[in-house]
Design a protein around this motif. Sequence first.
Motif, PDB file in Angstrom:
ATOM      1  N   ASN A 125       0.821  -1.210   0.000  1.00  0.00           N
ATOM      2  CA  ASN A 125       0.000   0.000   0.000  1.00  0.00           C
ATOM      3  C   ASN A 125       0.853   1.257   0.000  1.00  0.00           C
ATOM      4  O   ASN A 125       0.498   2.266  -0.635  1.00  0.00           O
ATOM      5  CB  ASN A 125      -0.938  -0.002   1.208  1.00  0.00           C
ATOM      6  N   CYS A 126       1.984   1.219   0.701  1.00  0.00           N
ATOM      7  CA  CYS A 126       2.901   2.368   0.686  1.00  0.00           C
ATOM      8  C   CYS A 126       3.444   2.600  -0.725  1.00  0.00           C
ATOM      9  O   CYS A 126       3.538   3.740  -1.185  1.00  0.00           O
ATOM     10  CB  CYS A 126       4.061   2.138   1.656  1.00  0.00           C
ATOM     11  N   VAL A 127       3.796   1.518  -1.393  1.00  0.00           N
ATOM     12  CA  VAL A 127       4.283   1.635  -2.774  1.00  0.00           C
ATOM     13  C   VAL A 127       3.202   2.254  -3.654  1.00  0.00           C
ATOM     14  O   VAL A 127       3.471   3.171  -4.447  1.00  0.00           O
ATOM     15  CB  VAL A 127       4.717   0.262  -3.320  1.00  0.00           C
ATOM     16  N   HIS A 128       1.977   1.793  -3.520  1.00  0.00           N
ATOM     17  CA  HIS A 128       0.877   2.335  -4.331  1.00  0.00           C
ATOM     18  C   HIS A 128       0.684   3.828  -4.056  1.00  0.00           C
ATOM     19  O   HIS A 128       0.464   4.628  -4.983  1.00  0.00           O
ATOM     20  CB  HIS A 128      -0.422   1.592  -4.024  1.00  0.00           C
ATOM     21  N   TYR A 129       0.746   4.199  -2.787  1.00  0.00           N
ATOM     22  CA  TYR A 129       0.536   5.600  -2.410  1.00  0.00           C
ATOM     23  C   TYR A 129       1.601   6.501  -3.042  1.00  0.00           C
ATOM     24  O   TYR A 129       1.273   7.534  -3.649  1.00  0.00           O
ATOM     25  CB  TYR A 129       0.578   5.733  -0.888  1.00  0.00           C
ATOM     26  N   TYR A 130       2.865   6.118  -2.919  1.00  0.00           N
ATOM     27  CA  TYR A 130       3.934   6.967  -3.451  1.00  0.00           C
ATOM     28  C   TYR A 130       4.023   6.878  -4.978  1.00  0.00           C
ATOM     29  O   TYR A 130       4.487   7.818  -5.634  1.00  0.00           O
ATOM     30  CB  TYR A 130       5.263   6.625  -2.788  1.00  0.00           C
ATOM     31  N   GLU A 131       3.585   5.771  -5.548  1.00  0.00           N
ATOM     32  CA  GLU A 131       3.446   5.718  -7.013  1.00  0.00           C
ATOM     33  C   GLU A 131       2.510   6.818  -7.484  1.00  0.00           C
ATOM     34  O   GLU A 131       2.800   7.534  -8.455  1.00  0.00           O
ATOM     35  CB  GLU A 131       2.873   4.369  -7.443  1.00  0.00           C
ATOM     36  N   ALA A 132       1.370   6.926  -6.814  1.00  0.00           N
ATOM     37  CA  ALA A 132       0.379   7.932  -7.195  1.00  0.00           C
ATOM     38  C   ALA A 132       0.939   9.342  -7.005  1.00  0.00           C
ATOM     39  O   ALA A 132       0.683  10.241  -7.821  1.00  0.00           O
ATOM     40  CB  ALA A 132      -0.895   7.753  -6.374  1.00  0.00           C
ATOM     41  N   GLN A 133       1.704   9.542  -5.936  1.00  0.00           N
ATOM     42  CA  GLN A 133       2.336  10.845  -5.702  1.00  0.00           C
ATOM     43  C   GLN A 133       3.284  11.193  -6.849  1.00  0.00           C
ATOM     44  O   GLN A 133       3.271  12.315  -7.364  1.00  0.00           O
ATOM     45  CB  GLN A 133       3.119  10.805  -4.389  1.00  0.00           C
ATOM     46  N   ALA A 134       4.106  10.222  -7.234  1.00  0.00           N
ATOM     47  CA  ALA A 134       5.060  10.454  -8.312  1.00  0.00           C
ATOM     48  C   ALA A 134       4.354  10.717  -9.638  1.00  0.00           C
ATOM     49  O   ALA A 134       4.732  11.618 -10.401  1.00  0.00           O
ATOM     50  CB  ALA A 134       5.999   9.255  -8.451  1.00  0.00           C
ATOM     51  N   ASP A 135       3.322   9.930  -9.922  1.00  0.00           N
ATOM     52  CA  ASP A 135       2.576  10.120 -11.164  1.00  0.00           C
ATOM     53  C   ASP A 135       1.954  11.512 -11.221  1.00  0.00           C
ATOM     54  O   ASP A 135       1.901  12.149 -12.284  1.00  0.00           O
ATOM     55  CB  ASP A 135       1.483   9.060 -11.297  1.00  0.00           C
ATOM     56  N   SER A 136       1.483  11.983 -10.063  1.00  0.00           N
ATOM     57  CA  SER A 136       0.867  13.307 -10.012  1.00  0.00           C
ATOM     58  C   SER A 136       1.893  14.416 -10.232  1.00  0.00           C
ATOM     59  O   SER A 136       1.622  15.391 -10.930  1.00  0.00           O
ATOM     60  CB  SER A 136       0.171  13.505  -8.666  1.00  0.00           C
TER      61      SER A 136
END
Length: 314
Positions: free
Chosen positions: A209-220
């Motif tokens: 879940n942490c990976v998913h969260y920071y993936e979304a941050q990076a994509d944004s």
Amino acid sequence: MKLPALLILTCLLLYWGEAVQAQKQICITIDDLPTVSSLYRTPAGKALLTSKLLAHLKQYNVPAIGFVVGEKLMSQSKPDKNQLELVAQWLAAGMELGNHTYAHLGYNTISAATYQQDVMGVDTLLHTLLKSVNQRPRYFRHPYLQRGNTVGKRDSLVHYLATHAYLEAPVSIDNADYIFSAAYDVALLRKDTALASAVGKQYVDYMANCVHYYEAQADSLFKRPIAHILLTHANTINSDYMGSVFVRLQAEGYSFITLEQALRDPAYQSQDDYVNNGGISWLHRWALTQGKRGAFFKGEPDVPDAVTRLAEGR
């Protein structure tokens, strides 16, 4: 023979999806070497933890970097043979070693001069260790991810590291693996293997879940996937569950890369004006520098209350 337009489009979309997935790369960094554990406290226990961690890295072909705390290599003001042997095993396994200061002091509570002495406190030890494999220490990881709570202290550290040929080792994916490991230690010390297993399973889900969260941050922020740098520690829970984390990462299309490779991503050249007491992910530093506030940061995974209570011995 002409292919139907829909079929061509489908093939292109599949190819594009595979290409994007193939771009997912992650560097595994492991702090607090040789070990940090309430369970494995004897020389034999520390050796077991180290061998288990390295077995995970070898099995999944992960070129990790371990960040060494200098005082952990000492005993009664002298180099500890057993501890030095543990970090030598990392080098023998082909892993890189970096500087995590001598006493793991937080930068915000001491002077810049004291902190610089702490950085150099482990430098001599590392140079001696790495000389045997024709390497030198290249990377520095900030304890508690504290980079300076004033502009002067931040700039002083940046200049000091640069003049001593150190590159800063940022973190894109932050997490609280240390809380899970503290809870895991408590469960194992109580000999409650069922509870320990439950904590371990929650941990793997939490890390995903942490990976998913920071993936979304990076994509944004960057409108594309970036090469991520994951923070972990040389602790008990990772000695047992790091392989499970790697399986999850591979299932989501990640390949494992070195820190050198990750830092080639232009994202890591982003402007970072963050100056505060908090030790936070570089993604959050960049976001704050870009003026992001409030809603942008929502959704970061929480450690379950039950795990936190267990970590505190309750």
